[in-house]
Motif scaffolding. Structure first.
Motif, PDB file in Angstrom:
ATOM      1  N   ASN A 203     -10.173  -3.517  -2.122  1.00 35.86           N
ATOM      2  CA  ASN A 203     -11.179  -2.533  -2.109  1.00 35.86           C
ATOM      3  C   ASN A 203     -12.232  -2.617  -3.050  1.00 35.86           C
ATOM      4  OD1 ASN A 203     -10.014  -1.100   0.048  1.00 35.86           O
ATOM      5  ND2 ASN A 203      -8.706   0.038  -1.266  1.00 35.86           N
ATOM      6  N   THR A 204     -11.808  -2.890  -4.314  1.00 37.73           N
ATOM      7  CA  THR A 204     -13.228  -3.239  -5.317  1.00 37.73           C
ATOM      8  C   THR A 204     -13.944  -4.414  -4.742  1.00 37.73           C
ATOM      9  OG1 THR A 204     -11.361  -2.765  -7.123  1.00 37.73           O
ATOM     10  CG2 THR A 204     -13.220  -3.692  -7.875  1.00 37.73           C
ATOM     11  N   THR A 205     -13.502  -5.362  -4.233  1.00 42.58           N
ATOM     12  CA  THR A 205     -14.012  -6.361  -3.973  1.00 42.58           C
ATOM     13  C   THR A 205     -15.234  -6.321  -2.739  1.00 42.58           C
ATOM     14  OG1 THR A 205     -12.534  -8.036  -4.201  1.00 42.58           O
ATOM     15  CG2 THR A 205     -14.222  -8.766  -2.756  1.00 42.58           C
ATOM     16  N   LEU A 206     -14.963  -5.215  -1.709  1.00 38.50           N
ATOM     17  CA  LEU A 206     -15.663  -4.827  -0.751  1.00 38.50           C
ATOM     18  C   LEU A 206     -16.685  -3.808  -1.274  1.00 38.50           C
ATOM     19  CD1 LEU A 206     -14.850  -1.732   0.985  1.00 38.50           C
ATOM     20  CD2 LEU A 206     -13.000  -3.289   1.431  1.00 38.50           C
ATOM     21  N   ASN A 207     -16.023  -2.990  -2.103  1.00 37.53           N
ATOM     22  CA  ASN A 207     -17.396  -2.050  -3.002  1.00 37.53           C
ATOM     23  C   ASN A 207     -18.357  -2.798  -3.449  1.00 37.53           C
ATOM     24  OD1 ASN A 207     -16.053   0.425  -2.008  1.00 37.53           O
ATOM     25  ND2 ASN A 207     -14.677   0.444  -3.610  1.00 37.53           N
ATOM     26  N   GLN A 208     -18.048  -3.792  -3.819  1.00 39.75           N
ATOM     27  CA  GLN A 208     -19.109  -4.630  -4.804  1.00 39.75           C
ATOM     28  C   GLN A 208     -20.113  -5.613  -3.834  1.00 39.75           C
ATOM     29  OE1 GLN A 208     -17.572  -6.854  -7.966  1.00 39.75           O
ATOM     30  NE2 GLN A 208     -17.061  -5.135  -9.229  1.00 39.75           N
ATOM     31  N   THR A 209     -19.426  -6.140  -2.791  1.00 45.07           N
ATOM     32  CA  THR A 209     -19.992  -6.935  -1.984  1.00 45.07           C
ATOM     33  C   THR A 209     -20.426  -6.362  -0.667  1.00 45.07           C
ATOM     34  OG1 THR A 209     -18.161  -7.775  -0.928  1.00 45.07           O
ATOM     35  CG2 THR A 209     -18.485  -9.137  -2.913  1.00 45.07           C
ATOM     36  N   GLY A 210     -20.063  -5.327  -0.184  1.00 48.16           N
ATOM     37  CA  GLY A 210     -20.327  -4.804   0.990  1.00 48.16           C
ATOM     38  C   GLY A 210     -19.616  -5.432   2.271  1.00 48.16           C
ATOM     39  N   GLN A 211     -18.757  -6.195   1.921  1.00 50.52           N
ATOM     40  CA  GLN A 211     -18.246  -7.171   3.002  1.00 50.52           C
ATOM     41  C   GLN A 211     -16.857  -6.375   3.422  1.00 50.52           C
ATOM     42  OE1 GLN A 211     -21.152  -9.709   2.703  1.00 50.52           O
ATOM     43  NE2 GLN A 211     -19.646 -10.184   3.910  1.00 50.52           N
ATOM     44  N   ALA A 212     -17.267  -5.160   4.390  1.00 51.84           N
ATOM     45  CA  ALA A 212     -16.070  -4.667   4.643  1.00 51.84           C
ATOM     46  C   ALA A 212     -15.019  -4.980   5.649  1.00 51.84           C
ATOM     47  CB  ALA A 212     -16.565  -3.158   4.895  1.00 51.84           C
ATOM     48  N   ILE A 213     -15.728  -5.468   6.689  1.00 56.04           N
ATOM     49  CA  ILE A 213     -14.925  -5.971   7.783  1.00 56.04           C
ATOM     50  C   ILE A 213     -14.440  -7.351   7.150  1.00 56.04           C
ATOM     51  CG2 ILE A 213     -15.176  -7.279  10.007  1.00 56.04           C
ATOM     52  CD1 ILE A 213     -17.570  -5.532  10.563  1.00 56.04           C
ATOM     53  N   GLU A 214     -14.568  -8.093   6.624  1.00 58.27           N
ATOM     54  CA  GLU A 214     -13.991  -9.562   5.962  1.00 58.27           C
ATOM     55  C   GLU A 214     -12.881  -8.958   5.144  1.00 58.27           C
ATOM     56  OE1 GLU A 214     -18.239 -10.812   7.086  1.00 58.27           O
ATOM     57  OE2 GLU A 214     -17.353  -8.984   5.974  1.00 58.27           O
ATOM     58  N   GLY A 215     -13.047  -7.830   4.103  1.00 66.04           N
ATOM     59  CA  GLY A 215     -12.062  -7.250   3.419  1.00 66.04           C
ATOM     60  C   GLY A 215     -10.916  -6.714   4.143  1.00 66.04           C
ATOM     61  N   ILE A 216     -11.199  -6.016   5.220  1.00 69.61           N
ATOM     62  CA  ILE A 216     -10.085  -5.408   5.926  1.00 69.61           C
ATOM     63  C   ILE A 216      -9.421  -6.522   6.895  1.00 69.61           C
ATOM     64  CG2 ILE A 216      -9.384  -4.042   8.017  1.00 69.61           C
ATOM     65  CD1 ILE A 216     -10.472  -2.472   5.429  1.00 69.61           C
ATOM     66  N   LEU A 217     -10.122  -7.721   7.132  1.00 67.04           N
ATOM     67  CA  LEU A 217      -9.480  -8.758   7.822  1.00 67.04           C
ATOM     68  C   LEU A 217      -8.309  -9.588   6.828  1.00 67.04           C
ATOM     69  CD1 LEU A 217     -12.178 -10.242  10.023  1.00 67.04           C
ATOM     70  CD2 LEU A 217     -10.221  -9.111  10.822  1.00 67.04           C
ATOM     71  N   ILE A 218      -8.987  -9.662   5.714  1.00 68.99           N
ATOM     72  CA  ILE A 218      -8.148 -10.326   4.600  1.00 68.99           C
ATOM     73  C   ILE A 218      -6.874  -9.479   4.483  1.00 68.99           C
ATOM     74  CG2 ILE A 218      -8.018 -10.902   2.236  1.00 68.99           C
ATOM     75  CD1 ILE A 218     -10.882 -11.533   2.024  1.00 68.99           C
ATOM     76  N   ILE A 219      -6.757  -8.226   4.180  1.00 75.35           N
ATOM     77  CA  ILE A 219      -5.699  -7.492   4.033  1.00 75.35           C
ATOM     78  C   ILE A 219      -4.735  -7.421   5.065  1.00 75.35           C
ATOM     79  CG2 ILE A 219      -4.945  -5.047   3.766  1.00 75.35           C
ATOM     80  CD1 ILE A 219      -7.560  -4.467   2.322  1.00 75.35           C
ATOM     81  N   MET A 220      -5.514  -7.372   6.463  1.00 74.20           N
ATOM     82  CA  MET A 220      -4.450  -7.437   7.704  1.00 74.20           C
ATOM     83  C   MET A 220      -3.679  -9.019   7.613  1.00 74.20           C
ATOM     84  SD  MET A 220      -7.104  -5.774  10.302  1.00 74.20           S
ATOM     85  CE  MET A 220      -6.185  -6.173  11.738  1.00 74.20           C
ATOM     86  N   GLY A 221      -4.447  -9.929   7.254  1.00 73.09           N
ATOM     87  CA  GLY A 221      -3.916 -11.286   7.503  1.00 73.09           C
ATOM     88  C   GLY A 221      -2.944 -11.420   6.433  1.00 73.09           C
ATOM     89  N   ALA A 222      -2.918 -11.194   5.188  1.00 74.28           N
ATOM     90  CA  ALA A 222      -2.060 -11.007   4.215  1.00 74.28           C
ATOM     91  C   ALA A 222      -0.941 -10.388   4.597  1.00 74.28           C
ATOM     92  CB  ALA A 222      -2.616 -10.586   2.968  1.00 74.28           C
ATOM     93  N   TYR A 223      -0.787  -8.980   5.061  1.00 78.79           N
ATOM     94  CA  TYR A 223       0.330  -8.215   5.171  1.00 78.79           C
ATOM     95  C   TYR A 223       1.080  -8.849   6.575  1.00 78.79           C
ATOM     96  CZ  TYR A 223      -0.153  -4.671   1.872  1.00 78.79           C
ATOM     97  OH  TYR A 223      -0.216  -3.928   0.470  1.00 78.79           O
ATOM     98  N   LEU A 224       0.102  -9.171   7.594  1.00 81.71           N
ATOM     99  CA  LEU A 224       0.649  -9.953   8.809  1.00 81.71           C
ATOM    100  C   LEU A 224       1.519 -11.213   8.511  1.00 81.71           C
ATOM    101  CD1 LEU A 224       0.899  -9.723  11.897  1.00 81.71           C
ATOM    102  CD2 LEU A 224      -1.330 -11.212  11.806  1.00 81.71           C
TER     103      LEU A 224
END
Length: 396
Positions: free
Chosen positions: A353-374
């Motif tokens: 969340n901190t990363t995507l707030n700084q970079t604006g890469q919201a979709i990539e951040g959500i994909l990272i979270i989804m991939g990690a939990y998956l």
């Protein structure tokens, strides 16, 4: 002279693709479903890329190599704000894995004890266990996390007035400070302890097979205790017998030295463990009750005590019933750990969340979270499915 006739293999009739053929209709329906899914996926991806391009928002994972520029309160590996976003996300993932591993082990042990206690012949123990299960299961986990965090942070004194129950142990609103071991022998001792644990598990498995084959008991408990004491001692000697104790000390307004269990980690573990324990306790209770009463009666007729009946006869059969629902609770615990963001623990979701707030890469951040939990969830599922297959009865 008798003639020998050989049967010619039946000729395969050419397959006719007709709508009246059920297999043809099934193939057509599957192809149409795949095409529809592919069309929807193409529309979503193309529409997303078009919207990002029209707003001049860059895409891709190139930002992972840039400097993060923010601090993380807790990390299991070395990290500074000068490190990359990839390392910061790795720190968050390791924090999540640490919570998941400790939570699964603690919830399993505590849930098993409470599940057995629910079936106790002692009225008070059984009712208290039932009250705990019904109370904890019906209160939302987020509220429990906030309650634990408030209890730990608001009711604890500051560092200067910290509780001092044992030498080198301090309990305050900064967390629990405990001594740590230092020296060249520490790694050798940890390696010896890990080897002792593996050997103890292998010997326990061998002893169980030996007992089933010959009826002879193997002293697995005494052997495990000897290994857990002897191998770390051998590691201490091999490492040069160099070992010292790093005691935390109060300096200024905080402590230095030792190891810290932060209030955020303590509250998260307490909430996840006590919440998941209530569900596992019900699974253990129902699994034990699923074993027929005839098993208890047959074991009693052999003169076995209740504790041995439960350990040697009932629980091995109940495990076959308990493994699938317990697997679901393990997965729930891992996914529920994402609520750590509510109490400030730097898990994977918080760092991303901190990363995507700084970079604006919201979709990539959500994909990272989804991939990690998956990945974590599928790993747990594969391990538990393999264990379930190994424990299942083989029909003859």
């Amino acid at each position: 002279m008798p003639s020998h006739h050989t049967l010619a293999p039946p000729t395969r009739r050419p397959r006719r693709f007709s709508w009246t053929d059920p297999s043809t209709r099934a193939l057509a329906c599957q192809a149409a479903a795949i095409a529809a899914v592919a069309l929807v996926a193409w529309f979503l991806v193309s529409n997303t890329l078009h919207n990002l391009a029209s707003r001049n928002i860059s895409t891709g994972f190139g930002f992972l190599g840039r400097e993060a520029g923010f601090a993380i309160g807790e990390s299991t590996i070395a990290y500074t704000p000068a490190d990359s976003y990839a390392r910061a996300i790795g720190v968050g993932a390791l924090n999540t894995l640490r919570v998941a591993l400790i939570g699964i082990v603690a919830a399993t042990l505590l849930g098993t004890l409470i599940g057995i206690a629910r079936l106790s012949g002692n009225w008070l123990i059984a009712k208290l266990s039932a009250l705990y299960v019904e109370l904890v299961r019906n209160v939302p986990l987020l509220l429990q996390l906030l309650l634990w965090y408030a209890l730990i942070t608001e009711n604890m004194p500051g560092p200067r007035q910290a509780h001092h129950p044992l030498p080198g142990v301090f309990l305050s609103n900064r967390g629990l400070k405990v001594p740590t071991l230092e020296g060249s022998s520490v790694d050798w001792m940890l390696g010896g302890a890990a080897l002792a644990l593996v050997l103890a598990l292998l010997l326990a498995h061998w002893g169980e097979k030996r007992r089933e084959a010959s009826g002879l008991e193997f002293p697995a408990g005494r052997v495990a205790a000897a290994l857990l004491l002897g191998l770390p001692l051998a590691g201490w000697l091999l490492g040069g017998a160099s070992l010292s104790l790093n005691l935390p000390e109060l300096r200024g307004f905080s402590f230095e030295g030792g190891a810290t269990l932060s209030p955020e980690l303590a509250a998260l573990l307490a909430g996840l463990v006590f919440y998941t324990t209530a569900f596992i306790a019900e699974i253990v209770r129902s699994g034990i009750q699923a074993v027929g009463s005839g098993q208890w009666e047959a074991a009693r007729s052999l003169g076995l005590r209740r504790s041995r009946i439960l350990r040697l006869v009932v629980l091995p059969q109940a495990v076959r019933v308990m493994v699938p629902p317990v697997t679901s609770q393990y997965l729930n615990l891992v996914k529920n750990s994402s609520l750590a963001v509510a109490i400030g623990y730097p898990d994977l979701v918080s760092v991303v969340n901190t990363t995507l707030n700084q970079t604006g890469q919201a979709i990539e951040g959500i994909l990272i979270i989804m991939g990690a939990y998956l990945t974590v969830s599928l790993s747990i599922s594969c391990f538990m499915n393999a264990y379930n297959k190994r424990m299942s009865l083989v029909e003859r």
